[in-house]
Design an enzyme around this catalytic site. Structure first.
Site, PDB file in Angstrom:
ATOM      1  CG  HIS A  33     -25.654  -6.027  27.521  1.00 60.30           C
ATOM      2  ND1 HIS A  33     -24.610  -5.611  26.726  1.00 60.30           N
ATOM      3  CD2 HIS A  33     -25.198  -7.128  28.185  1.00 60.30           C
ATOM      4  CE1 HIS A  33     -23.575  -6.403  26.900  1.00 60.30           C
ATOM      5  NE2 HIS A  33     -23.902  -7.325  27.783  1.00 60.30           N
TER       6      HIS A  33
ATOM      7  CG  ASP B 182     -14.934  -4.022  31.990  1.00 62.03           C
ATOM      8  OD1 ASP B 182     -14.990  -4.987  32.774  1.00 62.03           O
ATOM      9  OD2 ASP B 182     -15.212  -4.102  30.785  1.00 62.03           O
TER      10      ASP B 182
ATOM     11  NE  ARG C 239     -13.332 -11.028  35.104  1.00 57.79           N
ATOM     12  CZ  ARG C 239     -14.486 -10.730  34.488  1.00 57.79           C
ATOM     13  NH1 ARG C 239     -14.706  -9.511  34.025  1.00 57.79           N
ATOM     14  NH2 ARG C 239     -15.421 -11.633  34.349  1.00 57.79           N
TER      15      ARG C 239
ATOM     16  CB  SER D  55     -17.313  -6.900  33.533  1.00 58.62           C
ATOM     17  OG  SER D  55     -16.972  -6.777  32.188  1.00 58.62           O
TER      18      SER D  55
ATOM     19  CE  LYS E 236     -18.359  -4.074  29.150  1.00 61.16           C
ATOM     20  NZ  LYS E 236     -17.470  -5.159  29.333  1.00 61.16           N
TER      21      LYS E 236
HETATM   22  N1  URA Z   1     -19.014  -9.624  28.995  1.00 59.27           N
HETATM   23  C1  URA Z   1     -18.412  -8.582  29.607  1.00 59.27           C
HETATM   24  O1  URA Z   1     -18.502  -7.450  29.155  1.00 59.27           O
HETATM   25  N2  URA Z   1     -17.732  -8.826  30.742  1.00 59.27           N
HETATM   26  C2  URA Z   1     -17.618 -10.060  31.299  1.00 59.27           C
HETATM   27  O2  URA Z   1     -16.995 -10.198  32.328  1.00 59.27           O
HETATM   28  C3  URA Z   1     -18.243 -11.125  30.633  1.00 59.27           C
HETATM   29  C4  URA Z   1     -18.945 -10.877  29.481  1.00 59.27           C
END
Ligand code: URA
Length: 440
Positions: A80, A159, A166, A181, A185
């Site tokens: 990632h 999320d 946010r 976050s 995922k």
């Molecule tokens: N990428 C994400 O998936 N979440 C965040 O909070 C910041 C970047």
């Protein structure tokens, strides 16, 4: 919920049950936005402990689909990136490591801002499909060692809702919230081992190295707490990665890299990330051996052949690999020229990314259509010597008005120095378990 907000406001530590209560209640719509906004601000101001962050990650992971990859044989390794300008790494890296025996079941997203995401970039390839049944996805990974599909909208639902909140409550840039976050995922999509490319510098989420390091440590800890071995590599985004910024242009650069003709910084990043992926998935014993294997896969053409197989497996026409004119092409080109003599001292990645977005390569808002053919190819990078009138970058465009809005910001991205300038740092450090290895 009132008591939970009050506890965090007063700097208390939330229990696993309290965190689950708020995540489950918010996902189901029982807890309103205004209460979650207040809690997010309390978290932002008072921060979260390691236990709280892990519990938040787990609760968000469990709020949506958990992808079961148990029908895929072998150790599944995933990668990632926290995102950067010109970041086409997945497209070159995954075939590279798969050609060395690694198993990668990759779920990727679309882009917002700068340029498209991996899925958008791959869609530059004629007939290429990233939506497939789970059976087809599993079969492809089992037979070919790799597949890439779009990430389900049903993963980590909490999320998605929290991120949207946010975004409008000034609570995005909190390390625990970002770490949970991203990791919720990643952990929901089933890989056994994880490599994180945490970007730092002008074009990154975390502009300061010290913040990138904190984020990397936090994500590695979350991975370890959930029994998924995780290594983070902190890499520089002081200038765009490689030379191409824009969807089909980035596909070309990724393929050129598999042919052994890629830009040096991009190739080095792929080799470094790849060597760690091979080590984590036990396809190589250690970083040095991993590096050697990756280099051999480029030299022998094995990585390029794996890429060709991948394109065919996903329904794409592989002819573009030998003839790039089969990819979407912009109608016009505009050369950005140097206004000075000296050395390029800076190319602000964020400005180049914005320029690409103005041309149509990225989305200003969710759902915007992309122009896959447009973008920017840098001819000069930081440290290169330039003379007045030299071409710094070539803008590929289709629309004069869009060129007008992009041109200024692209020109403004470049700065010069009369003194020689060193190449910016690419690999800063490696974070694994409780170790940080600084790279000079
Ligand atoms: N990428 C994400 O998936 N979440 C965040 O909070 C910041 C970047």
């Amino acid at each position: 919920m009132y008591d939970i907000i009050k506890k965090k406001r007063d700097n208390g530590e939330l229990t696993k049950e309290e965190i689950e209560f708020f995540i489950n209640g918010y996902s189901s719509g029982e807890i309103p936005d205004y209460q979650v906004s207040a809690l997010l601000m309390a978290i932002y101001l008072n921060e979260m402990s390691e236990d709280e962050t892990s519990n938040l990650t787990e609760a968000m992971m469990n709020s949506g689909d958990i992808i079961d990859l148990s029908n895929i044989k072998g150790i599944k390794v995933d990668k990632h990136s926290t995102g950067g300008v010109g970041d086409k790494t997945t497209i070159a890296l995954i075939p590279l490591v798969a050609s060395c025996g690694a198993v990668v079941a990759k779920m990727s997203g679309r882009g917002l801002g700068h340029t498209g995401g991996t899925i958008d970039k791959l869609e530059s390839i004629e007939e290429f499909s990233t939506s497939m049944s789970k059976e087809k996805f599993v079969d492809s990974v089992n037979s070919s060692g790799m597949a890439v599909c779009g990430q389900s909208e049903e993963v980590a639902i909490a999320d998605k809702k929290i991120y949207a909140l946010r975004d409008v409550t000034a609570t995005v840039d909190n390390i625990s919230l970002i770490a949970s976050s991203i990791m919720s995922k990643k952990l929901a999509t089933g890989a056994d081992k994880l490599i994180l490319d945490v970007k730092t510098g002008d074009g990154a989420f975390m502009t300061e190295y010290s913040d990138a390091l904190k984020l990397a440590k936090e994500m590695v800890k979350i991975g370890e707490n959930m029994n998924r071995e995780t290594v983070a590599i902190i890499t520089g985004m002081e200038e765009p990665l490689g030379c191409a910024v824009g969807n089909s242009l980035e596909v070309v650069e990724a393929v050129e890299t598999l042919k052994g003709r890629g830009p040096k910084d991009f190739e080095r990043l792929c080799i470094t990330l790849g060597a760690y992926m091979l080590t984590l998935s036990k396809c190589a014993f250690g970083f040095e051996k991993g590096t050697k294997k990756i280099r051999e896969a480029i030299q022998s053409g094995a990585a390029l052949e794996k890429f060709r197989e991948f394109v065919v497996n996903q329904g794409g026409n592989p002819a573009f690999i030998d003839d790039y004119s089969l990819l979407p092409q912009a109608k016009y080109k505009y050369e950005v020229k140097s206004s000075d003599d000296g050395y390029v001292s800076r190319i602000e990645a964020e400005k180049i990314g914005m320029g690409a977005m103005f041309l149509g390569a990225g989305r200003e808002k969710k759902g915007d259509e992309l122009d896959l053919s447009v973008g920017i190819v840098l001819s000069k990078k930081v440290g290169d010597e330039v003379h007045t009138g030299d071409v710094l970058a070539v803008i590929h465009y289709n629309d004069e008005e869009k060129l007008r809005s992009a041109k200024g910001i692209i020109e403004a991205a470049y700065s010069y120095s009369e003194e020689k300038v060193l190449k910016p740092k690419l690999i800063y450090s490696i974070v694994a378990k409780d170790r940080v290895i600084e790279i000079n």
